[in-house]
Design a protein around this motif. Structure first.
Motif, PDB file in Angstrom:
ATOM      1  N   TRP A 192     105.963  16.422  13.838  1.00 30.91           N
ATOM      2  CA  TRP A 192     106.714  16.998  14.701  1.00 30.91           C
ATOM      3  C   TRP A 192     106.891  15.772  16.040  1.00 30.91           C
ATOM      4  O   TRP A 192     107.892  15.879  16.630  1.00 30.91           O
ATOM      5  N   TYR A 193     106.223  14.812  16.261  1.00 30.07           N
ATOM      6  CA  TYR A 193     106.511  13.764  17.221  1.00 30.07           C
ATOM      7  C   TYR A 193     107.628  13.085  16.740  1.00 30.07           C
ATOM      8  O   TYR A 193     108.718  12.554  17.565  1.00 30.07           O
ATOM      9  N   ASP A 244     100.745  17.487   8.439  1.00 27.68           N
ATOM     10  CA  ASP A 244     101.213  16.490   9.267  1.00 27.68           C
ATOM     11  C   ASP A 244     100.902  15.071   8.604  1.00 27.68           C
ATOM     12  O   ASP A 244     100.164  14.966   7.706  1.00 27.68           O
ATOM     13  N   THR A 370     106.977  14.610  25.941  1.00 35.57           N
ATOM     14  CA  THR A 370     107.137  16.062  25.784  1.00 35.57           C
ATOM     15  C   THR A 370     107.462  16.893  27.152  1.00 35.57           C
ATOM     16  O   THR A 370     107.059  16.283  28.158  1.00 35.57           O
ATOM     17  N   TRP A 376     102.274  22.796  28.166  1.00 33.93           N
ATOM     18  CA  TRP A 376     102.806  22.319  26.867  1.00 33.93           C
ATOM     19  C   TRP A 376     101.476  22.124  26.040  1.00 33.93           C
ATOM     20  O   TRP A 376     101.587  22.220  24.957  1.00 33.93           O
ATOM     21  N   SER A 377     100.350  21.809  26.732  1.00 31.03           N
ATOM     22  CA  SER A 377      99.090  21.523  25.712  1.00 31.03           C
ATOM     23  C   SER A 377      98.898  22.918  25.045  1.00 31.03           C
ATOM     24  O   SER A 377      98.235  22.660  23.671  1.00 31.03           O
ATOM     25  N   GLU A 380     101.326  22.934  21.936  1.00 32.39           N
ATOM     26  CA  GLU A 380     100.812  22.102  21.077  1.00 32.39           C
ATOM     27  C   GLU A 380      99.394  22.646  20.169  1.00 32.39           C
ATOM     28  O   GLU A 380      99.189  22.266  19.143  1.00 32.39           O
ATOM     29  N   ASN A 383     101.322  25.203  18.032  1.00 30.14           N
ATOM     30  CA  ASN A 383     102.276  24.554  17.533  1.00 30.14           C
ATOM     31  C   ASN A 383     103.060  25.280  16.762  1.00 30.14           C
ATOM     32  O   ASN A 383     102.908  24.948  15.324  1.00 30.14           O
ATOM     33  N   LYS A 386     105.503  22.927  13.923  1.00 29.48           N
ATOM     34  CA  LYS A 386     104.958  22.502  12.717  1.00 29.48           C
ATOM     35  C   LYS A 386     105.457  23.723  11.677  1.00 29.48           C
ATOM     36  O   LYS A 386     106.009  23.519  10.527  1.00 29.48           O
TER      37      LYS A 386
END
Length: 416
Positions: A192-193, A244, A370, A376-377, A380, A383, A386
């Motif tokens: 996703w990055y 991933d 991000t 936001w953490s 993730e 997530n 994903k």
């Protein structure tokens, strides 16, 4: 270590000689405690920096303490809450972590120094932007790393292709490479990055903020175009759609010798060559292509910022340390020593001699981070991005899945 109150020093000293005869150097000398992360800088670099900094600042001593990344978030939060005289005066933090520490008024506002003395406008956006909370600058960019395309020079030559300059060319090149036993590209379905960079390149966002409220934005037309490009590129290889890039580690997959390209940081090549030394002279690098020739694509920028706890009583000394570590001299030294990208675009020439770093520095100029929200953490950790990617890659309707993922992001960011 924090400065002791002069009154207490005088009381102790007066028992023997009286405060009035105490030397100026003994009264004024201070120790600045610096927390840096494991493997961020070599011991040789730290030794050289400490020796020169202390020589140039005769009243300051540096106490550099190397920390492990595991569990560092809670350790930093505890340090910011405590009034510990032995606590840190300067802390290295991940660039995307700054907002979580700034939210509770735990960090010193360095906006004035940033604008007046440190050339804030020239910092890499992927480090500078997440270092801000509101309009204030709390995190000072130290070093960066971002993804490039790692490729097999011999396979490119055999296919009669050269590194592409645009995304359309990248698709065409990769399709020509994807033949026989060779994968045109190995791109895991949940990387996703890398997707984030494609979304930003189209003008989209992962989430947007308005009037203090954050909302998921994967369902915008621009974000959907980014996902569509990811889908078209990913199918030109055999990357798993439900995992991933670390499952399995893509370095190992590339080392097997049947992959023409991966998207990764240049440092990953060390692991590849360790597993397959025969590839050492066959590997090249180019920036992730953008939509226009001559302009690399947007990429996620990882790296570190330096922050100063608001509660330090060695404020001036801490600022001196930050200024030195992030200034041109020591920043370019660190980049050359550790294969990083310097914190300013104007310093990119300092790493121009090494192909992987040159490609990384070119991409870093368009680096992003991000969303700058402490929550936001939490996004993730669960997530939904994903899951969204896997559903689209397995044939689900992109628009509906994007709406579902955006809604989950909105709910997570709104949770109090």
């Amino acid at each position: 270590m924090r400065r002791r109150l002069l009154a207490l020093v005088c009381v102790s000293a007066s028992l023997l000689t009286g405060c009035g005869v105490m030397s100026d150097s003994a009264a004024e000398r201070r120790t600045v405690t610096v927390w840096l992360m494991q493997h961020s800088a070599s011991q040789d670099f730290l030794d050289r920096f400490t020796e020169e900094f202390e020589r140039e600042h005769e009243t300051l001593d540096l106490d550099i303490r190397v920390q492990e990344w595991t569990g560092i978030g809670e350790k930093v939060q505890q340090a910011l809450r405590d009034d510990d005289p032995d606590g840190p005066d300067v802390i290295e933090v991940g660039n995307t972590q700054v907002s979580a520490y700034a939210e509770g008024d735990g960090l010193l506002d360095l906006t004035l120094e940033s604008m007046r003395d440190w050339g804030r406008d020239d910092w890499l956006p992927g480090l500078a932007e997440p270092g801000r909370w509101g309009s204030q600058q709390f995190g000072i960019p130290w070093y960066a790393a971002n993804r490039v395309v790692v490729y097999r020079k011999d396979l490119f030559r055999a296919a009669g292709v050269t590194p592409p300059k645009t995304r359309d060319e990248w698709l065409e090149t990769t399709e020509r490479l994807d033949t026989g036993d060779t994968q045109g590209i190995y791109l895991a379905g949940q990387d996703w990055y890398t997707l984030a960079g494609f979304i930003w390149e189209e003008g989209g966002e992962l989430a947007t903020e308005r009037d203090g409220v954050w909302r998921g934005a994967l369902d915008s037309e621009a974000a959907l175009r980014g996902m569509d490009f990811y889908r078209r590129l990913q199918r030109l290889g055999d990357g798993p759609v439900d995992a991933d890039e670390e499952h399995p580690p893509q370095a190992g997959v590339f080392a097997e010798g049947r992959v023409a390209q991966i998207v990764a940081v240049p440092g990953l090549v060390r692991a590849i060559v360790q597993q397959n030394p025969g590839l050492e002279d066959k590997i090249g690098y180019f920036p992730v292509p953008g939509t226009e020739a001559g302009r690399p694509g947007a990429v996620f920028t990882g790296g570190s910022d330096l922050v100063v706890p608001a509660g330090t009583d060695a404020e001036d000394a801490a600022v001196e340390v930050v200024a030195a570590l992030t200034g041109a001299r020591w920043n370019t030294d660190l980049a050359s020593t550790m294969n990083y990208v310097p914190n300013k675009a104007s310093l990119a020439d300092s790493v121009a001699g090494e192909e992987g770093l040159r490609a990384m520095a070119a991409g870093a100029a368009r680096g992003r981070a991000t969303p700058a929200t402490p929550r936001w953490s939490v996004v993730e950790a669960d997530n939904p991005i994903k899951e969204y990617m896997t559903r689209v890659l397995t044939g689900a309707d992109p628009g509906k899945e994007a709406e579902r993922a955006a809604r989950r992001i909105t709910e997570t960011l709104a949770f109090d």
